[in-house]
Write an enzyme that holds these catalytic residues in place. Structure first.
Site, short mmCIF file in Angstrom:
data_model
loop_
_atom_site.label_atom_id
_atom_site.label_comp_id
_atom_site.label_asym_id
_atom_site.label_seq_id
_atom_site.Cartn_x
_atom_site.Cartn_y
_atom_site.Cartn_z
N HIS A 308 0.85 -1.19 0.00
CA HIS A 308 0.00 0.00 0.00
C HIS A 308 0.88 1.24 0.00
O HIS A 308 1.94 1.24 0.63
CB HIS A 308 -0.92 0.01 1.24
CG HIS A 308 -2.07 0.93 1.10
ND1 HIS A 308 -1.96 2.27 1.39
CD2 HIS A 308 -3.34 0.72 0.68
CE1 HIS A 308 -3.13 2.84 1.15
NE2 HIS A 308 -3.98 1.93 0.72
N ASP A 366 -7.96 -5.32 0.08
CA ASP A 366 -8.47 -6.18 -0.99
C ASP A 366 -8.08 -7.64 -0.83
O ASP A 366 -8.56 -8.50 -1.57
CB ASP A 366 -7.98 -5.66 -2.35
CG ASP A 366 -8.61 -4.34 -2.70
OD1 ASP A 366 -9.82 -4.20 -2.50
OD2 ASP A 366 -7.90 -3.43 -3.17
N1 CMC Z 1 4.17 -7.64 -4.71
C1 CMC Z 1 5.50 -7.59 -4.88
N2 CMC Z 1 6.24 -6.47 -4.75
C2 CMC Z 1 5.57 -5.34 -4.42
C3 CMC Z 1 4.18 -5.31 -4.22
C4 CMC Z 1 3.47 -6.52 -4.37
N3 CMC Z 1 2.15 -6.55 -4.20
N4 CMC Z 1 3.81 -4.06 -3.92
C5 CMC Z 1 4.92 -3.31 -3.92
N5 CMC Z 1 6.00 -4.09 -4.22
C6 CMC Z 1 7.41 -3.64 -4.28
C7 CMC Z 1 7.67 -2.87 -5.56
O1 CMC Z 1 8.15 -3.72 -6.59
C8 CMC Z 1 8.70 -1.85 -5.10
O2 CMC Z 1 9.96 -2.51 -5.06
P1 CMC Z 1 11.32 -1.68 -5.37
O3 CMC Z 1 11.39 -0.61 -4.34
O4 CMC Z 1 12.39 -2.70 -5.26
O5 CMC Z 1 11.15 -1.13 -6.76
C9 CMC Z 1 8.31 -1.55 -3.66
O6 CMC Z 1 7.59 -2.70 -3.21
C10 CMC Z 1 7.42 -0.33 -3.54
O7 CMC Z 1 6.31 -0.50 -4.41
P2 CMC Z 1 5.69 0.66 -5.29
O8 CMC Z 1 5.01 0.05 -6.47
O9 CMC Z 1 6.73 1.70 -5.57
O10 CMC Z 1 4.64 1.24 -4.26
P3 CMC Z 1 3.41 2.15 -4.60
O11 CMC Z 1 3.10 2.88 -3.37
O12 CMC Z 1 3.65 2.96 -5.82
O13 CMC Z 1 2.24 1.09 -4.97
C11 CMC Z 1 0.51 -0.48 -4.69
C12 CMC Z 1 1.30 0.65 -4.05
C13 CMC Z 1 -0.70 -0.81 -3.82
C14 CMC Z 1 0.00 -0.04 -6.07
C15 CMC Z 1 1.42 -1.74 -4.83
O14 CMC Z 1 1.82 -2.19 -3.55
C16 CMC Z 1 0.74 -2.86 -5.60
O15 CMC Z 1 0.80 -2.89 -6.84
N6 CMC Z 1 0.07 -3.83 -4.90
C17 CMC Z 1 -0.68 -4.87 -5.54
C18 CMC Z 1 -2.03 -4.33 -6.01
C19 CMC Z 1 -2.98 -4.08 -4.85
O16 CMC Z 1 -3.14 -4.91 -3.96
N7 CMC Z 1 -3.67 -2.91 -4.87
C20 CMC Z 1 -4.66 -2.55 -3.87
C21 CMC Z 1 -4.20 -1.39 -3.04
S1 CMC Z 1 -5.15 -1.11 -1.56
C22 CMC Z 1 -6.76 -0.77 -1.99
C23 CMC Z 1 -6.97 0.26 -3.03
O17 CMC Z 1 -6.21 1.19 -3.21
O18 CMC Z 1 -8.00 0.17 -3.69
#
Ligand code: CMC
Length: 432
Positions: A308, A366
Site C-alpha cells: 500500500h 483487498d
Molecule cells: N508484490 C511484490 N512487490 C511489491 C508489491 C506486491 N504486491 N507491492 C509493492 N512491491 C514492491 C515494488 O516492486 C517496489 O519494489 P522496489 O522498491 O524494489 O522497486 C516496492 O515494493 C514499492 O512499491 P511501489 O510500487 O513503488 O509502491 P506504490 O506505493 O507505488 O504502490 C501499490 C502501491 C498498492 C499499487 C502496490 O503495492 C501494488 O501494486 N500492490 C498490488 C495491487 C494491490 O493490492 N492494490 C490494492 C491497493 S489497496 C486498496 C486500493 O487502493 O483500492
C-alpha cells in the site's frame, strides 16, 4: 491552520527560502510551495504524489506507520464494531454522528431515492451481454448527468445534498441492473421496506418468479465491508473525483471518473485480481513459486492484495476483514473454504519473507474482501462494483468538501519537460 515557517538554505549560494508551514490536527506538517515558482522559478517534482498534499480535508485520517484509520476522528475498529454503513454515510457527509431523528430522516431519504429513471434502465440493453460491470457502471453513473436537472447548481448546498443522497441511494440499483444484464435476468426493482444491504441483495439475487428472503448473515457482512470501504482520504479514485470536479463539471461525471480510476488492478480492481491469483496458485504447494515470482524484478507479477502507498504496517481494514472471514464463513457453513486457507498460508509465508519485511508489504483491504464476496455468491466481476458502491459516499463527501472550499482551484499540475527543444518544421518532401 497555524502560520509557521520552514526555512531552506541553499548550501552553495547561502540564499534562504522561507516556506509557510501548516500544522494539521494530527500527522506530519505540510510545506506550502504555491509561491515557489513565482519566487524561485522552479517547480516541485513528485510523480505519484507520494509527498504532496493537494488539499485540506476534514474527512479521513490515516497513519500509515501505525496502521490507524479514522473517519471524522472515529477509529475504524469502533465504527466496524458499533456502527452501520448508513450511519457511517451520514458521519462522512455531515462530519458528526447523527442523533436518532437525523438518522431516521437520512435513512428515509436514502430509501426513497432508490429508483432510477426507466430511460436510464434501458441503457443497459445497449451493452454487450459480457460487458464488464465496471464499464457499465462508469457509463451509466456518468449518464445520470443527463437526468436530474432540478439540482445542478453545485454551489448550492441543498443541491449538493440531493446529489449525495441520489448517488448513495441509486448506485446499488445501477450495480444490480448491470449484474442482471450480465445474467440475462429481469431487473428487480428496489424494495424500500428493506435496509440498504438487504435491498442490494434482493436486487442482485431475487427473481420475479420466486419469493426471496434476505440472508441476514450476508446483509450484515456486506454492511461491514461497506463501512471499511467507505472512504480512504486522497486515494487514486477520490483524487480523480476531486480533479474532474475541480473544473466545475457535473458531480455525476466526476463520480464516473472515480469509478473508472477505481477499476484498475493497482486500486479497487485488486479484489478481483486477488481471487484470480489465488485460483492460479491453486494449492499451498505452489505458494513459494508465486512468492518467488513476486520478488523477481524481471517478472511483472505482484502479490495482489499486498502493499500500500500509505500503510507501511498491517492495513487495519485487512485485519478486520480477516477476522470477519472466520465468522462469516462459519455463519455460511463454509468454515473449510479452501481459498481462505490458501490466503492465510500465503500471508504467513509472505510476512516471514525478507523481501516483504524489508519493503513493509502487508495484506491490504483487498486481500480478504473477495473471499467474503465469493462466499456470498457474488461473482468476481462484481467485486470492484461492490467497492464502488461503498466508496461512493467517500467520493461525494470529498466532492462536496472541495466545492464548498473557497480556496479550491482547478487542478492543473505542471511537469518536468523532457521532450525536444524548439525546432523548425520540415516539409514532407524534405524528410528522409
Ligand atoms: N508484490 C511484490 N512487490 C511489491 C508489491 C506486491 N504486491 N507491492 C509493492 N512491491 C514492491 C515494488 O516492486 C517496489 O519494489 P522496489 O522498491 O524494489 O522497486 C516496492 O515494493 C514499492 O512499491 P511501489 O510500487 O513503488 O509502491 P506504490 O506505493 O507505488 O504502490 C501499490 C502501491 C498498492 C499499487 C502496490 O503495492 C501494488 O501494486 N500492490 C498490488 C495491487 C494491490 O493490492 N492494490 C490494492 C491497493 S489497496 C486498496 C486500493 O487502493 O483500492
Amino acid at each position: 491552520m497555524s502560520d509557521k515557517h520552514y526555512t531552506l538554505t541553499d548550501p552553495e549560494s547561502g540564499s534562504v527560502l522561507e516556506l509557510k508551514r501548516y500544522d494539521p490536527t494530527i500527522g506530519p506538517s505540510v510545506l506550502d510551495v504555491t509561491k515557489l515558482y513565482g519566487s524561485q522559478g522552479v517547480f516541485t517534482y513528485d510523480p505519484g504524489f507520494a509527498a504532496t498534499a493537494c488539499c485540506t480535508s476534514d474527512v479521513t485520517y490515516i497513519d500509515g506507520e501505525k496502521g490507524v484509520l479514522l473517519y471524522r476522528g472515529y477509529p475504524i475498529e469502533q465504527l466496524a464494531e458499533k456502527s452501520t454503513y448508513i450511519e457511517v454515510c451520514y458521519l462522512l457527509l455531515h462530519g458528526e454522528l447523527p442523533n436518532k431523528t437525523e438518522l431516521a430522516n437520512f435513512e428515509e431519504s436514502i430509501r426513497t431515492h432508490t429508483m432510477i429513471n426507466e430511460s436510464l434502465l434501458r441503457f443497459f440493453n445497449g451493452f454487450h451481454y459480457d460487458a464488464h460491470p465496471m464499464a457499465m457502471m462508469s457509463g451509466v453513473v456518468g449518464s445520470m448527468s443527463a437526468f436530474y436537472h432540478d439540482s445542478t447548481d453545485i454551489h448550492n448546498p441543498e443541491h449538493r445534498d440531493i446529489v449525495a443522497h441520489r448517488l448513495i441511494a441509486k448506485i446499488p440499483t445501477i450495480a444490480a441492473a448491470a449484474y442482471k444484464h450480465t445474467l440475462g435476468q429481469p431487473f428487480v426493482y428496489p424494495a424500500n421496506d428493506l435496509d440498504y444491504c438487504g435491498n442490494l441483495l434482493s436486487m442482485f439475487f431475487a427473481v420475479p418468479a420466486e419469493e426471496y428472503e434476505v440472508d441476514r448473515v450476508a446483509a450484515e457482512a456486506i454492511d461491514l465491508l461497506f463501512i471499511l470501504h467507505a472512504d480512504h482520504e486522497q486515494n487514486c479514485s477520490t483524487s480523480t473525483v476531486r480533479m474532474a470536479g475541480s473544473s466545475g463539471t457535473s458531480p455525476y461525471s466526476a463520480i464516473a471518473a472515480g469509478i473508472s480510476a477505481l477499476w484498475g488492478p493497482a486500486h479497487g480492481g485488486a479484489n478481483e485480481a486477488v481471487i484470480n491469483m489465488l485460483e492460479k496458485v491453486g494449492s499451498v504447494d505452489h505458494i513459494n513459486e508465486y512468492v518467488a515470482r513476486a520478488k523477481d524484478k524481471d517478472d511483472p507479477f505482484r502479490l495482489m492484495g499486498f502493499g500500500h502507498r500509505v500503510y507501511k504496517s498491517y492495513d487495519p481494514r485487512a485485519a478486520i476483514i480477516r477476522k470477519m472471514c472466520h465468522k462469516v464463513l462459519e455463519g455460511l457453513g463454509q468454515q473449510d473454504n479452501p481459498l481462505f486457507e490458501l490466503a492465510l498460508r500465503l500471508e504467513e509465508i509472505a510476512l516471514k519473507d525478507e523481501y516483504f519485511i524489508e519493503k513493509n508489504l502487508y495484506p491490504n483491504v483487498d486481500f480478504y474482501s473477495g473471499i467474503i464476496y465469493q462466499a456470498l455468491g457474488i461473482p468476481k466481476s462484481m467485486f470492484t462494483v461492490m467497492f464502488a458502491i461503498a466508496r461512493c459516499v467517500g467520493w461525494v463527501t470529498h466532492w462536496c468538501e472541495m466545492v464548498a472550499d473557497p480556496t479550491s482551484r482547478i487542478g492543473r499540475p505542471r511537469q518536468l519537460y523532457t521532450g525536444p527543444t524548439e525546432r523548425d518544421y520540415v516539409s514532407l518532401k524534405d524528410r528522409g
